[in-house]
Structures are given as C-alpha cells and as structure tokens.
Enzyme design. Sequence first.
Site, short mmCIF file in Angstrom:
data_model
loop_
_atom_site.label_atom_id
_atom_site.label_comp_id
_atom_site.label_asym_id
_atom_site.label_seq_id
_atom_site.Cartn_x
_atom_site.Cartn_y
_atom_site.Cartn_z
N LYS A 164 -9.14 10.48 -2.36
CA LYS A 164 -8.22 9.37 -2.54
C LYS A 164 -8.05 8.49 -1.31
O LYS A 164 -7.69 7.31 -1.44
CB LYS A 164 -6.85 9.90 -2.99
CG LYS A 164 -6.88 10.54 -4.38
CD LYS A 164 -5.49 10.96 -4.83
CE LYS A 164 -5.51 11.58 -6.22
NZ LYS A 164 -4.16 11.93 -6.71
N ASP A 166 -0.79 6.76 -9.74
CA ASP A 166 0.11 7.91 -9.62
C ASP A 166 1.56 7.46 -9.48
O ASP A 166 2.47 8.04 -10.10
CB ASP A 166 -0.27 8.77 -8.40
CG ASP A 166 -1.55 9.57 -8.61
OD1 ASP A 166 -1.83 9.93 -9.77
OD2 ASP A 166 -2.25 9.83 -7.62
N ALA A 198 5.51 18.66 1.19
CA ALA A 198 5.16 17.50 2.01
C ALA A 198 3.67 17.21 1.97
O ALA A 198 3.12 16.66 2.92
CB ALA A 198 5.60 17.73 3.45
N GLY A 213 4.12 18.10 -15.10
CA GLY A 213 2.90 17.51 -14.57
C GLY A 213 2.05 16.85 -15.62
O GLY A 213 1.34 15.87 -15.34
#
Length: 285
Positions: free
Chosen positions: A72, A109, A133, A242
């Site tokens: 990505k 996203d 994180a 999800g």
Amino acid sequence: MADRPTGRRAAVLGSPVAHSLSPVLHRAAYEALGLDGWTYDRFEVAELGLAAFLDELPEGDWAGLSLTMPLKRVVIPLLDDISETAASVEAVNTVVFGADGRRHGDNTDIPGMLAALREHGVEKVERASVLGAGATASSALAALSRICLGEVTAYVRSEARAAEMRRWGERLGVDLRTADWSRAAEGLGAPLVVATTPAGATDALAAAVPDRPGTLFDVLYEPWPTALAASWSARGGEVVGGLDLLVHQAVLQVQRMTGQVPAPLAAMRAAGEQALAARPETPGD
C-alpha cells in the site's frame, strides 16, 4: 445507463494474498452488474516485484488493482498521481488505469470505514478509542478526523508506536492522546471503539466490556466473531465487523474501476458471507 465496457481485467495483489476475499466480492459485483467478460484474479506479489508486475501489464486490458499489505505504500512512487485521501495516510489500496494508461492511486479504506459506520447509525461521536497502532490504525484516525468531535485515545504497546500515532494525529488534525496497552480496558467505555489489532490481541478485553457499551468497530472478519465482538454483542452493544469494512471498501473499488454506480452492496456482502461460511479459519485480509 452508459454502455458497459467488456473484457476488462482486475486483480488483488499482495503477499500473502491467497486468503483474500476480494475476488469473491468483485466477481459477485461483475455478475450482478452484467459485466460479461470482466475477470478478477489474485497474484502473489511482494514489494520487490511490484514495479515489474505493473510494467508488464498489457495496456488497455486492465481496469484496476486492489492492493493489500505490504504494497500500500511502496506503490506510491510507481503511480502517476494519488488522491488526497490516499495522500493523507500515505497508503494506496486501489489503482485505476486511465484510458491513456496513467496509473491513478486511491484509498477506499477510509471512506469504506465511514460508510460501514453510517450503515450502523454512527455519523458523529463525542470521543473514541483506538486499540492498536498498525497500518489500519492510521486509516482509522483519518476516518475519525471526520466524525469524532472530541478526543481520541490510542492504546499502544510501546513508546515508539505511541510517538507514531501522535504524529499521525497531528498530521490528520485529530485531538489524540496515547495510553499504554495495559490500560486498554479503560478505553472500552468510549462511545466508539475501533479495534485494529491482529487476531487474538483483544481477547483478554472481552471480560472488561461495560454493561452499556457503545459501538465497537472490529476490523477483523476471520475468525468471527472475535471474543471481544461476541462479548460486546452479548451486552447489547452495536458491532461493526471487518466484513462490513471489506465490502464497503470493495464497493468503492468496483465503482472506480467499472464506472458503474451504485455497485451491488447486497450481492457482494452475501457472496462474502457465503465464502467465509464455506472455508476454514484463515488470517484476516
């Protein structure tokens, strides 16, 4: 409706990629839209092989690509331009090929997260907690920058991760503070809790769900439900999973790649649910 293009190709790239549900979702969309001749495949592509893969694609055949980890960010220098959304988190999960061959990068996203939350009635929250994180956490912060009116607390395992999240918070304009993972149970009282951690990481928190929980957005979809999600539902809280995120971001990818709006959300979700029910447990996307 505009004339439907035929005979185009698309695929998901990543490493590992064998587990990806993207082919199931996109193929279901093509079938529902009547896009005969469209195909969607998966290719195992690591970071070092991405440039060669892109260069070898026949011009005119390809409509777009979906990207999973670890591609990505490494794809960005290989593109002609990227959207503001993708630039905000330095992550591209969608590549669309223009008629001129140019490569356009986008990130579905973030709007996918917002769409999934809206579907469950969450449009604004007073404050929020983020568990974890990793890469998904920065997308979560970008989404929260648009809907959270107050403070966001990120619960992390190290000072290095805390510093990284604070940098993202400053960059995205989020009122962010960080806290050690040992205090994560405290964060479950927020109106919105976003769990971005790998499978099993939040299991120990299941017993700490408050009696009147708000909304949990758990980005995992396999195995499902997670222990935290199951406990949350049992106490009457709203749970966004999800698969909700995966379907909503895929809907936006289909729209960008095919030009067909709206994409068939219901058909794509049904295909994803059926595929998950039919296969053994594997890692999340």
